[in-house]
Scaffold this motif. Structure first.
Motif, PDB file in Angstrom:
ATOM      1  N   LYS A  68       0.955  -1.320  -0.288  1.00  0.00           N
ATOM      2  CA  LYS A  68       0.020  -0.058  -0.071  1.00  0.00           C
ATOM      3  C   LYS A  68       0.774   1.264   0.055  1.00  0.00           C
ATOM      4  CE  LYS A  68      -4.069  -1.796   2.535  1.00  0.00           C
ATOM      5  NZ  LYS A  68      -4.773  -1.663   3.916  1.00  0.00           N
ATOM      6  N   ALA A  69       0.294   2.412  -0.478  1.00  0.00           N
ATOM      7  CA  ALA A  69       0.970   3.531  -0.440  1.00  0.00           C
ATOM      8  C   ALA A  69       0.600   4.254   0.928  1.00  0.00           C
ATOM      9  CB  ALA A  69       0.278   4.677  -1.084  1.00  0.00           C
ATOM     10  N   LEU A  70       1.609   4.524   1.866  1.00  0.00           N
ATOM     11  CA  LEU A  70       1.414   5.326   3.186  1.00  0.00           C
ATOM     12  C   LEU A  70       0.830   6.492   3.155  1.00  0.00           C
ATOM     13  CD1 LEU A  70       3.494   2.933   3.672  1.00  0.00           C
ATOM     14  CD2 LEU A  70       4.452   4.300   5.232  1.00  0.00           C
ATOM     15  N   PRO A  71      -0.343   6.909   3.460  1.00  0.00           N
ATOM     16  CA  PRO A  71      -1.134   8.000   2.759  1.00  0.00           C
ATOM     17  C   PRO A  71      -0.324   9.623   2.863  1.00  0.00           C
ATOM     18  CG  PRO A  71      -2.309   6.625   4.151  1.00  0.00           C
ATOM     19  CD  PRO A  71      -0.976   6.133   4.221  1.00  0.00           C
ATOM     20  N   LEU A  72       0.377   9.634   4.034  1.00  0.00           N
ATOM     21  CA  LEU A  72       1.241  11.105   4.182  1.00  0.00           C
ATOM     22  C   LEU A  72       2.169  11.056   3.260  1.00  0.00           C
ATOM     23  CD1 LEU A  72       0.800  11.639   8.064  1.00  0.00           C
ATOM     24  CD2 LEU A  72      -0.937  12.309   6.504  1.00  0.00           C
TER      25      LEU A  72
ATOM     26  N   TYR B  16      -3.461  10.591  10.323  1.00  0.00           N
ATOM     27  CA  TYR B  16      -2.140  10.121  10.863  1.00  0.00           C
ATOM     28  C   TYR B  16      -2.438   8.669  11.383  1.00  0.00           C
ATOM     29  CZ  TYR B  16       2.202   9.710  13.254  1.00  0.00           C
ATOM     30  OH  TYR B  16       3.602   9.267  13.648  1.00  0.00           O
ATOM     31  N   HIS B  17      -3.617   8.621  11.951  1.00  0.00           N
ATOM     32  CA  HIS B  17      -4.158   7.163  12.313  1.00  0.00           C
ATOM     33  C   HIS B  17      -3.999   6.185  11.209  1.00  0.00           C
ATOM     34  CE1 HIS B  17      -6.576   3.825  13.884  1.00  0.00           C
ATOM     35  NE2 HIS B  17      -6.148   3.800  14.947  1.00  0.00           N
ATOM     36  N   GLU B  18      -4.543   6.613   9.919  1.00  0.00           N
ATOM     37  CA  GLU B  18      -4.665   5.672   8.864  1.00  0.00           C
ATOM     38  C   GLU B  18      -3.044   5.295   8.459  1.00  0.00           C
ATOM     39  OE1 GLU B  18      -7.059   7.846   6.287  1.00  0.00           O
ATOM     40  OE2 GLU B  18      -8.918   7.334   7.316  1.00  0.00           O
TER      41      GLU B  18
ATOM     42  N   LEU C 250      -0.459   5.282  10.254  1.00  0.00           N
ATOM     43  CA  LEU C 250       0.154   4.388  10.826  1.00  0.00           C
ATOM     44  C   LEU C 250      -0.095   3.177  10.710  1.00  0.00           C
ATOM     45  CD1 LEU C 250       0.548   6.456  14.297  1.00  0.00           C
ATOM     46  CD2 LEU C 250       2.165   5.895  12.667  1.00  0.00           C
ATOM     47  N   LEU C 251      -1.426   2.747  10.536  1.00  0.00           N
ATOM     48  CA  LEU C 251      -2.041   1.410  10.247  1.00  0.00           C
ATOM     49  C   LEU C 251      -1.326   0.920   8.966  1.00  0.00           C
ATOM     50  CD1 LEU C 251      -5.598   1.615  11.148  1.00  0.00           C
ATOM     51  CD2 LEU C 251      -3.670   0.802  12.722  1.00  0.00           C
ATOM     52  N   ALA C 252      -1.082   1.869   7.962  1.00  0.00           N
ATOM     53  CA  ALA C 252      -0.831   1.402   6.698  1.00  0.00           C
ATOM     54  C   ALA C 252       1.077   1.218   6.735  1.00  0.00           C
ATOM     55  CB  ALA C 252      -0.689   2.453   5.564  1.00  0.00           C
ATOM     56  N   LEU C 253       1.656   1.852   7.561  1.00  0.00           N
ATOM     57  CA  LEU C 253       3.061   1.681   7.968  1.00  0.00           C
ATOM     58  C   LEU C 253       3.115   0.265   8.748  1.00  0.00           C
ATOM     59  CD1 LEU C 253       5.521   4.222   9.538  1.00  0.00           C
ATOM     60  CD2 LEU C 253       5.266   2.033  10.674  1.00  0.00           C
ATOM     61  N   GLU C 254       2.373   0.104   9.753  1.00  0.00           N
ATOM     62  CA  GLU C 254       2.312  -1.087  10.337  1.00  0.00           C
ATOM     63  C   GLU C 254       2.219  -2.302   9.382  1.00  0.00           C
ATOM     64  OE1 GLU C 254       0.447  -1.927  14.402  1.00  0.00           O
ATOM     65  OE2 GLU C 254      -1.014  -2.923  12.798  1.00  0.00           O
TER      66      GLU C 254
END
Length: 363
Positions: free
Chosen positions: A126-130, A260-262, A264-268
């Protein structure tokens, strides 16, 4: 290339109280450059804003970056610009308007703080949103006929705190030891950066060497590569306390902004479970950053010096309490955490505003 006889008359920074920009403003001022530093009005009244306002050659421009009149004035007469956009407002629109204004003003070297879009490397990532916003803005800037360079920040050493923020909390235990829990595999190498100490000198050298050397180049601002276990070992040596790493999901003790929550979940998922490289598979480091600035500060030095100062500034008092007589440094160890899942603990007393002001690091 900028020589001693051709020092730029003016360099522009935006979001200038952030760790990256503030580091550069301090260094640029110290070498005699003039700086036009944009910051939000409320930030100008904070400690960093007040500090920067007192530096020689620094002129503050306060206001929001979604104000077209401010953006049109921002780059007037400027030779250089360092731009690190944030998620205040519409980051994409703001980033495009800043690049357009700099281009129209004839800025000679535009350095943008970018990040990778992992979805372009692997269909399963996935792309990390930020980060994707920054990657898309980099693509746009490259379409302009403007000398530009793109720096990629590593994980900030300065992210570590005993405060209950997610991902980089060094949680103080009753026995005086610390625990850091994060989704990164214990043996995966990660790029690290002491943003306040090292961004400014590196950017100064990039500007001095100029677009003749760095036009359209990507530079990972990473001065040290450490696994989570090595990070804990560095903290353990510096603090003379046991520091354990737990490989587990991100825990949310306080409310965080939805975006930021989204992120971090993508980063995880991507950097944690899938173990994708932090910058993707195409960047090599830290040789370029070290060539730019050999006086960088590593994790152990940061933990021994700056971490304690920042903890005191955050109102923490654990530094003044001696360890128990039987507490001995045992080094870092990895403990396998609970199976991966999204964990949301009961929110603490931190406000969304407090949380948002903290979450400006590279992760």
């Amino acid at each position: 290339m900028i020589s001693k006889t051709n020092t730029p008359k003016l360099v522009v920074t935006v979001n200038s109280t952030g760790r990256q920009a503030a580091s550069f403003v301090r260094v640029a001022s110290a070498v005699g450059w003039r700086v036009r530093a944009q910051m939000r009005r409320q930030d100008a009244r904070g400690l960093v804003g007040l500090e920067l306002a007192e530096l020689p050659g620094v002129t503050l421009m306060t206001g929001e970056l979604d104000d077209p009149s401010l953006v049109s004035r921002l780059f007037k007469g400027a030779d250089l610009a360092f731009v690190n956009t944030t998620h205040w407002g519409d980051e994409t629109q703001i980033g495009m308007s800043l690049a357009d204004a700099a281009h129209q003003a004839g800025v000679k070297h535009y350095v943008y703080s970018s990040m990778p879009d992992h979805s372009t490397f692997n269909k399963g990532w996935k792309a990390l949103p930020l980060w994707k916003v920054k990657a898309d803005l980099e693509k746009y800037i490259r379409t302009l006929d403007m000398p530009s360079t793109f720096v990629y920040g590593g994980i900030y050493n300065n992210n570590f705190t005993t405060l209950p923020y997610p991902l980089f909390r060094m949680e103080l235990q009753k026995d005086g030891s610390f625990v850091w829990q994060a989704p990164f595999h214990p043996d995966d190498p990660l790029p690290w950066l002491d943003a306040e100490h090292d961004v400014g000198p590196a950017l100064l050298q990039i500007f001095k060497e100029g677009p003749e050397v760095w036009r359209h180049h990507r530079i990972p601002l990473t001065f040290e590569v450490l696994t989570p276990l090595q990070v804990c070992a560095s903290f353990s040596r510096a603090l003379n306390r046991q520091v354990r790493y737990i490989h587990g999901p991100i825990i949310f003790h306080v409310p965080v902004p939805k975006g930021y929550h989204e992120h971090l979940l993508a980063l995880e998922e991507v950097l944690g479970r899938q173990r994708a490289p932090y910058y993707g598979p195409t960047m090599y480091y830290p040789h370029e950053a070290i060539r730019l600035w050999e006086g960088n500060r590593g994790m152990e030095e940061y933990a021994a010096e700056t971490f304690l100062v920042e903890e005191r500034a955050n109102g923490q008092t654990w530094m003044g309490v001696d360890d128990e007589e039987d507490a001995q440094t045992e080094g870092a160890e990895s403990v396998v955490g609970t199976p991966y899942s999204s964990v949301a603990a009961t929110p603490g007393s931190m406000t969304d505003r407090t949380s948002l002001s903290y979450f400006m690091g590279a992760c």
